[in-house]
Design an enzyme around this catalytic site. Structure first.
Site, short mmCIF file in Angstrom:
data_model
loop_
_atom_site.label_atom_id
_atom_site.label_comp_id
_atom_site.label_asym_id
_atom_site.label_seq_id
_atom_site.Cartn_x
_atom_site.Cartn_y
_atom_site.Cartn_z
N ASP A 217 26.73 -11.90 -6.15
CA ASP A 217 25.30 -11.50 -6.44
C ASP A 217 24.63 -9.90 -5.50
O ASP A 217 25.01 -10.27 -4.17
CB ASP A 217 24.33 -12.34 -5.52
CG ASP A 217 22.84 -12.39 -6.10
OD1 ASP A 217 21.99 -11.39 -5.94
OD2 ASP A 217 21.65 -12.84 -5.91
N LYS A 242 13.96 -6.95 -8.73
CA LYS A 242 14.44 -5.66 -7.73
C LYS A 242 13.97 -4.61 -8.00
O LYS A 242 13.29 -3.94 -8.47
CB LYS A 242 14.79 -6.73 -6.79
CG LYS A 242 15.21 -8.17 -6.49
CD LYS A 242 13.28 -9.08 -5.77
CE LYS A 242 13.68 -10.79 -6.38
NZ LYS A 242 14.86 -11.39 -5.62
C1 LIG Z 1 14.55 -12.70 -6.54
C2 LIG Z 1 16.63 -12.93 -5.75
C3 LIG Z 1 17.06 -13.63 -7.25
C4 LIG Z 1 16.76 -14.35 -8.26
O1 LIG Z 1 15.91 -13.04 -9.19
P1 LIG Z 1 14.43 -13.50 -9.43
O2 LIG Z 1 14.66 -12.43 -10.95
O3 LIG Z 1 12.96 -14.52 -9.09
O4 LIG Z 1 15.02 -15.82 -11.08
C5 LIG Z 1 18.68 -14.68 -6.64
N1 LIG Z 1 19.12 -13.69 -5.98
C6 LIG Z 1 18.52 -13.17 -4.81
C7 LIG Z 1 18.89 -11.95 -4.35
C8 LIG Z 1 17.36 -12.37 -5.03
O5 LIG Z 1 16.46 -11.28 -4.02
#
Ligand SMILES: *Cc1c(COP(=O)(O)O)cnc(C)c1O
Length: 428
Positions: A217, A242
């Site tokens: 991730d 984000k």
């Molecule tokens: C926000 C986030 C997610 C989930 O993403 P969404 O777009 O809210 O479903 C997954 N991993 C990380 C590191 C995040 O900051």
């Protein structure tokens, strides 16, 4: 669709920030419009029945596409021009064979993981991971016979190596495999780094016919400051909500990797229907044009604020990825794996929740909200918000104290941001 996919000018290879303006889009196909129009359509008209048959054969994997075969669009759950242009551009940043976009970061994560696992399998992940991810792993995947094991990122590379060997051994006892090693680095909210290249080497060295997929991730540092695929990872995942979206006005996710694995993820996306909608894809195309300047400016601001906070006696510690307070092991990982420290970091205050809340409530420019990576600065309290479902022991193991405040630094004037932090610290 024939689309422009030229990545060179003479003998010069064009940089991603240049390609974000036009790569994958041919204005001649859309009345000369400089920007890709919004293809707000659920379905696409075939020129002939034979065309429809050909497109479905490839979409359903009944046969491989011929190298020179032109394929057309079918239906917006499967493909759409805005999605395809966006996917081509996202793949540029991470040097991926293939990218797919999803209706949220969690849609990308859950669809990719469903594509990787079978009943009896085990997955190993570094904790803390994003709350929704941990929920999927610990509470949902077990219902389908998949066991998730976590190892604290803070315990370091040797602990991860050992945990991989133990997880593979455990999978053999249930007739399954260690299907995936899932890393979130830097870890939220402590910015603890996990060594991606070392995890890849450990995964390949396991006594298992097919090594586990290493999945990263990359929401916090990517795609500018960390490139997991170049370090050997098999899949990279994003919450595009984000930094990539970057304006706190959309929800989307992405997954990138090699062609074979991405074909499996694509099959799962088509059937689960976790595809992003065309309007979100269109907004993301717009966001990508300014991604580099937003991430660079936010990082410049964050570095200045982190330095001032470190020098401030009202703050006990500042947790950035790498930097003056990092251990030698952490700094070595940072130097090998990160091109920058990004703009999300945490600070520890003397005291506990009461002191943290007084600071948060006093902030005026920093908005009190979870999420990160927007143009505007945000502040949150992980212990009582994003990580409130952690047990006290899990919080302690992951270094999430009640005195911890997380900041996502935006692109405002840095001295204005400092003035806000300064007055809020005085309110403690
Ligand atoms: C926000 C986030 C997610 C989930 O993403 P969404 O777009 O809210 O479903 C997954 N991993 C990380 C590191 C995040 O900051």
């Amino acid at each position: 669709m024939n689309r422009h996919r030229t990545r060179v000018l003479g003998d010069r290879t064009l940089a991603p920030e240049t390609l974000m303006m036009g790569y994958g889009y041919d204005p001649a196909l859309s009345e000369g419009a400089i920007k890709a129009p919004l293809f707000q359509a659920s379905t696409f008209v075939f020129k002939s029945a034979e065309d429809g048959k050909r497109f479905f054969e490839v979409a359903y994997g009944l046969r491989q596409r011929d190298p020179d075969e032109a394929l057309g669009l079918i239906y917006s759950r499967i493909n759409n021009p805005n999605l395809e242009i966006l996917e081509d551009r996202l793949a540029v940043w991470d040097k991926a064979d293939k990218a797919l976009v999803f209706s949220s970061g969690m849609a990308a994560i859950s669809t990719a993981m469903l594509a990787l696992v079978r009943p009896g399998d085990v997955i190993l992940y570094t904790a803390p991971a994003y709350g929704g991810t941990e929920y999927l792993f610990d509470r949902i995947l077990p219902r389908y016979g998949v066991k998730a094991i976590s190892v604290p990122a803070a315990e370091g590379a040797a602990a991860l190596d050992k945990a991989m060997i133990a997880a593979a051994a455990e999978a053999r006892t249930t007739g399954g495999r260690l299907a995936a090693v899932y890393l979130e680095t830097p870890a939220n909210p402590t910015n603890q780094l996990v060594d991606i290249a070392r995890a890849v080497a450990g995964a390949k060295a396991l006594d298992q016919a097919e090594p586990p997929a290493v999945v990263v991730d990359n929401t916090f540092l990517g795609p500018l400051w960390q490139s997991p695929l170049e370090l050997g990872a098999d899949l990279v995942l994003y919450s595009l909500t984000k930094y990539v979206g970057g304006h706190s006005d959309l929800i989307a996710g992405g997954c990138m990797g090699g062609a074979d694995l991405m074909a499996r993820v694509g099959e799962m996306r088509t059937i689960c229907g976790t595809t992003a909608d065309p309007h979100t894809a269109w907004l993301l195309l717009r966001s990508l044009e300014t991604l580099h300047i937003r991430m660079e400016r936010a990082q410049d601001n964050a570095l200045i604020l982190a330095d001032r906070l470190r020098a401030d006696p009202r703050v006990s510690a500042v947790l950035t990825a790498g930097g003056p307070d990092a251990s030698p092991e952490q700094q070595a990982i940072f130097d090998a794996q990160c091109k920058g420290s990004g703009s999300t970091f945490s600070l520890e205050l003397p005291g506990g929740e009461a002191e943290a809340f007084r600071m948060l409530n006093a902030l005026r420019l920093f908005k009190l909200a979870v999420s990160l990576g927007g143009a505007e600065s945000l502040a949150s309290h992980p212990s009582s918000m994003t990580h409130s479902d952690y047990t006290p022991e899990a919080k302690a193991r992951s270094g999430i104290g009640d005195n911890l405040v997380r900041l996502s630094v935006g692109i405002e004037n840095v001295d204005d941001l400092w003035a806000d932090l300064d007055q809020a610290l005085s309110a403690i």
